[in-house]
Write an enzyme that holds these catalytic residues in place. Structure first.
Site, PDB file in Angstrom:
ATOM      1  N   LYS A  97       0.847  -1.206   0.000  1.00 29.72           N
ATOM      2  CA  LYS A  97       0.000   0.000   0.000  1.00 29.72           C
ATOM      3  C   LYS A  97       0.873   1.243   0.000  1.00 29.72           C
ATOM      4  CE  LYS A  97      -3.958  -2.199   2.134  1.00 29.72           C
ATOM      5  NZ  LYS A  97      -4.962  -2.354   3.158  1.00 29.72           N
ATOM      6  N   GLN A 153      -4.806  -1.271   9.249  1.00 30.01           N
ATOM      7  CA  GLN A 153      -4.706  -2.599   8.640  1.00 30.01           C
ATOM      8  C   GLN A 153      -5.329  -3.648   9.563  1.00 30.01           C
ATOM      9  OE1 GLN A 153      -3.723  -3.154   5.558  1.00 30.01           O
ATOM     10  NE2 GLN A 153      -4.066  -5.342   5.699  1.00 30.01           N
ATOM     11  N   ASP A 191     -11.237   3.025   3.699  1.00 22.77           N
ATOM     12  CA  ASP A 191     -11.623   1.618   3.605  1.00 22.77           C
ATOM     13  C   ASP A 191     -13.127   1.476   3.367  1.00 22.77           C
ATOM     14  OD1 ASP A 191      -9.772  -0.501   3.676  1.00 22.77           O
ATOM     15  OD2 ASP A 191      -9.305  -0.122   5.787  1.00 22.77           O
TER      16      ASP A 191
HETATM   17  N1  LIG Z   1      -7.901  -2.217   6.553  1.00 25.04           N
HETATM   18  C1  LIG Z   1      -7.977  -3.281   5.729  1.00 25.04           C
HETATM   19  N2  LIG Z   1      -7.508  -4.455   6.133  1.00 25.04           N
HETATM   20  C2  LIG Z   1      -7.615  -5.525   5.289  1.00 25.04           C
HETATM   21  C3  LIG Z   1      -8.168  -5.397   3.975  1.00 25.04           C
HETATM   22  C4  LIG Z   1      -8.637  -4.132   3.605  1.00 25.04           C
HETATM   23  O1  LIG Z   1      -9.171  -3.918   2.473  1.00 25.04           O
HETATM   24  N3  LIG Z   1      -8.529  -3.086   4.497  1.00 25.04           N
HETATM   25  N4  LIG Z   1      -8.154  -6.480   3.090  1.00 25.04           N
HETATM   26  C5  LIG Z   1      -7.356  -7.647   3.388  1.00 25.04           C
HETATM   27  C6  LIG Z   1      -5.912  -7.568   3.030  1.00 25.04           C
HETATM   28  N5  LIG Z   1      -5.566  -6.771   1.851  1.00 25.04           N
HETATM   29  C7  LIG Z   1      -5.500  -5.441   1.998  1.00 25.04           C
HETATM   30  O2  LIG Z   1      -5.370  -4.893   3.059  1.00 25.04           O
HETATM   31  C8  LIG Z   1      -5.114  -7.373   0.633  1.00 25.04           C
HETATM   32  C9  LIG Z   1      -5.089  -8.725   0.473  1.00 25.04           C
HETATM   33  C10 LIG Z   1      -4.562  -9.302  -0.698  1.00 25.04           C
HETATM   34  C11 LIG Z   1      -4.094  -8.508  -1.716  1.00 25.04           C
HETATM   35  C12 LIG Z   1      -3.456  -9.081  -2.948  1.00 25.04           C
HETATM   36  O3  LIG Z   1      -3.067  -8.350  -3.819  1.00 25.04           O
HETATM   37  N6  LIG Z   1      -3.299 -10.407  -3.030  1.00 25.04           N
HETATM   38  C13 LIG Z   1      -2.556 -11.032  -4.095  1.00 25.04           C
HETATM   39  C14 LIG Z   1      -1.845 -12.250  -3.549  1.00 25.04           C
HETATM   40  C15 LIG Z   1      -0.904 -11.927  -2.440  1.00 25.04           C
HETATM   41  C16 LIG Z   1      -0.198 -13.140  -1.866  1.00 25.04           C
HETATM   42  O4  LIG Z   1       0.484 -13.837  -2.611  1.00 25.04           O
HETATM   43  O5  LIG Z   1      -0.341 -13.353  -0.647  1.00 25.04           O
HETATM   44  C17 LIG Z   1      -3.485 -11.501  -5.215  1.00 25.04           C
HETATM   45  O6  LIG Z   1      -4.624 -11.871  -4.922  1.00 25.04           O
HETATM   46  O7  LIG Z   1      -3.025 -11.511  -6.345  1.00 25.04           O
HETATM   47  C18 LIG Z   1      -4.136  -7.153  -1.568  1.00 25.04           C
HETATM   48  C19 LIG Z   1      -4.647  -6.590  -0.410  1.00 25.04           C
HETATM   49  C20 LIG Z   1      -7.413  -7.920   4.894  1.00 25.04           C
HETATM   50  N7  LIG Z   1      -7.143  -6.757   5.661  1.00 25.04           N
END
Ligand SMILES: Nc1nc2c(c(=O)[nH]1)N[C@@H](CN(C=O)c1ccc(C(=O)N[C@@H](CCC(=O)O)C(=O)O)cc1)CN2
Ligand SMILES: [Mg+2]
Length: 285
Positions: free
Chosen positions: A54, A98, A121
């Site tokens: 981020k 987060q 968010d």
């Molecule tokens: N305050 C927040 N906390 C959390 C959120 C959120 O939107 N706001 N969402 C999730 C975690 N998250 C962002 O924070 C998030 C999760 C996954 C990805 C992502 O790009 N994943 C990749 C794979 C990554 C890997 O290999 O582990 C993909 O799908 O291609 C981005 C953001 C929980 N917490």
């Protein structure tokens, strides 16, 4: 039929370019760069990666990034005081805590404490209420990112039956509201739903957000449908897999998101969009 892939990495790159161009224009017009504060508490390895990404993306689109890394022993009062400071800081347009927080902390009152205008968010009841009333302001990132993916393939929502599997506050519930806003007919399935297979078989648009690897069997999927897999399940092998049996579902659907590289990248791209929108809204008061 072999489904086409919906490429979240590509669509998210387009979103970042759009945000970056709008930031450049602001700076040319003598306005300030949007500021995003990202708060990480503790040392959860996945959260550390998401927060790093981020902050990296924030800087890549020209935002000012405010970073707060608190120890796992941070108290509720400390976080309340940090949120109050960020709410009052005129250079901060967006505040993100987060999740998940360490178990001794209570996330709900903290999320409620973030000023709705800085709630990038989209988790604050004010912003969820706005979405519920068909007048969205800051929208939860993952569902809004999914709508962008569905729009990118020219989805026709009106008359479509959309099934959302999972009813979490972060994904399932706001996802249903987003799809309703687009004119789809919605079903939300959850842990008490009987005959999940029957609902999946009727879904023109399926959004799987249950967090259960392989819950949705490929043979249930309606031929010609669009399958969006929000599941991000880490198997013991280290491999990441979704909630849908990908290979079998791909043989029936028309469109499908991969995991990784589908919905995940859209979450952070939409966060950037929200932070820019929060900044633009604050400009006009
Ligand atoms: N305050 C927040 N906390 C959390 C959120 C959120 O939107 N706001 N969402 C999730 C975690 N998250 C962002 O924070 C998030 C999760 C996954 C990805 C992502 O790009 N994943 C990749 C794979 C990554 C890997 O290999 O582990 C993909 O799908 O291609 C981005 C953001 C929980 N917490
Ligand atoms: Mg307002």
């Amino acid at each position: 039929m072999t489904a086409k892939l919906i490429d979240g990495r590509q669509v998210s790159a387009t979103v970042r370019e759009e945000v970056s161009a709008r930031v450049k224009k602001r700076l040319q017009d003598g306005k300030r760069a949007p500021g995003l504060a990202v708060v990480l508490v503790g040392e959860d390895p996945a959260s550390q990666i998401y927060v790093r990404n981020k902050r990296r993306d924030c800087e890549s689109v020209g935002f000012a990034s405010f970073q707060y890394d608190l120890g796992a022993d941070a108290t509720q009062v400390q976080l309340e005081s940090l949120i109050d400071d960020l709410n009052d800081n005129p250079e901060v347009d967006g505040i993100l805590i987060q999740l998940p927080l360490p178990p001794h902390l209570d996330a709900d009152p903290l999320l409620l404490r973030i000023h709705p205008d800085k709630d990038v968010d989209g988790f604050h009841p004010y912003n969820l209420g706005r979405l519920c009333q068909r007048k969205p302001e800051l929208r939860p990132c993952t569902p809004a990112g999914i709508i962008r993916l569905l729009d990118s393939i020219g989805t026709n929502y009106k008359g479509a039956h959309a099934l959302v599997v999972g009813a979490s506050n972060i994904v399932g519930r706001p996802m249903a509201l987003e799809l309703l806003l687009k004119g789809a007919t919605i079903t939300v399935a959850h842990r008490f739903t009987q005959d999940l297979a029957g609902y999946v078989a009727q879904a023109d648009i399926l959004v799987a957000a249950a967090g259960k690897p392989g819950l949705i069997k490929g043979e249930w999927v309606k031929p010609g449908s669009t399958v969006i897999d929000v599941g991000m399940n880490r198997l013991d092998s280290g491999k990441l897999c979704g909630d849908v049996e990908f290979d079998a579902a791909r043989e029936r659907a028309a469109w499908i998101t991969p995991v990784p590289g589908g919905v995940g990248p859209m979450t952070i791209a939409t966060l950037l969009q929200n932070a820019l929108e929060a900044c633009e809204r604050r400009d006009i008061g």
